[in-house]
Write an enzyme that holds these catalytic residues in place. Structure first.
Site, PDB file in Angstrom:
ATOM      1  CB  ILE A  41      -0.929   0.003   1.224  1.00 60.74           C
ATOM      2  CG1 ILE A  41      -1.830  -1.226   1.181  1.00 60.74           C
ATOM      3  CG2 ILE A  41      -1.739   1.287   1.284  1.00 60.74           C
ATOM      4  CD1 ILE A  41      -2.647  -1.447   2.435  1.00 60.74           C
ATOM      5  N   GLY A  46       4.853   8.729   0.846  1.00 58.95           N
ATOM      6  CA  GLY A  46       5.832   7.666   1.023  1.00 58.95           C
ATOM      7  C   GLY A  46       6.326   7.094  -0.287  1.00 58.95           C
ATOM      8  CG  HIS A  49       9.292   3.045   2.474  1.00 58.90           C
ATOM      9  ND1 HIS A  49      10.406   2.473   3.053  1.00 58.90           N
ATOM     10  CD2 HIS A  49       8.250   2.227   2.733  1.00 58.90           C
ATOM     11  CE1 HIS A  49      10.049   1.338   3.639  1.00 58.90           C
ATOM     12  NE2 HIS A  49       8.746   1.180   3.464  1.00 58.90           N
TER      13      HIS A  49
END
Length: 65
Positions: A41, A46, A49
């Site tokens: 997800i 993010g 990452h």
């Protein structure tokens, strides 16, 4: 045409464990096919990452082949 008795699933705690588990299964020579399925997800903000993790997992799975 594959009998359901010849199919099994395994769960791993994280996506990083997909290549490791695939490698161990391949080394066991007890399976004919390995299909690795994972889900990540992507959190808002993010992106870096997410990209790094998905690239590492993909590279690991490609090395297993």
């Amino acid at each position: 045409g594959v009998q359901s008795s010849n199919v099994f699933t395994m769960s791993v705690p994280s996506c990083f464990d997909l290549p490791i588990t695939a490698r161990l299964l391949a080394a066991s020579r007890r399976v004919d096919v390995i299909i690795a399925v994972g889900c990540m997800i992507k959190a808002k903000g993010g992106a870096v990452h997410f990209e790094k993790v998905s690239e590492a997992v993909t590279d690991g799975l490609m090395k297993v082949t």
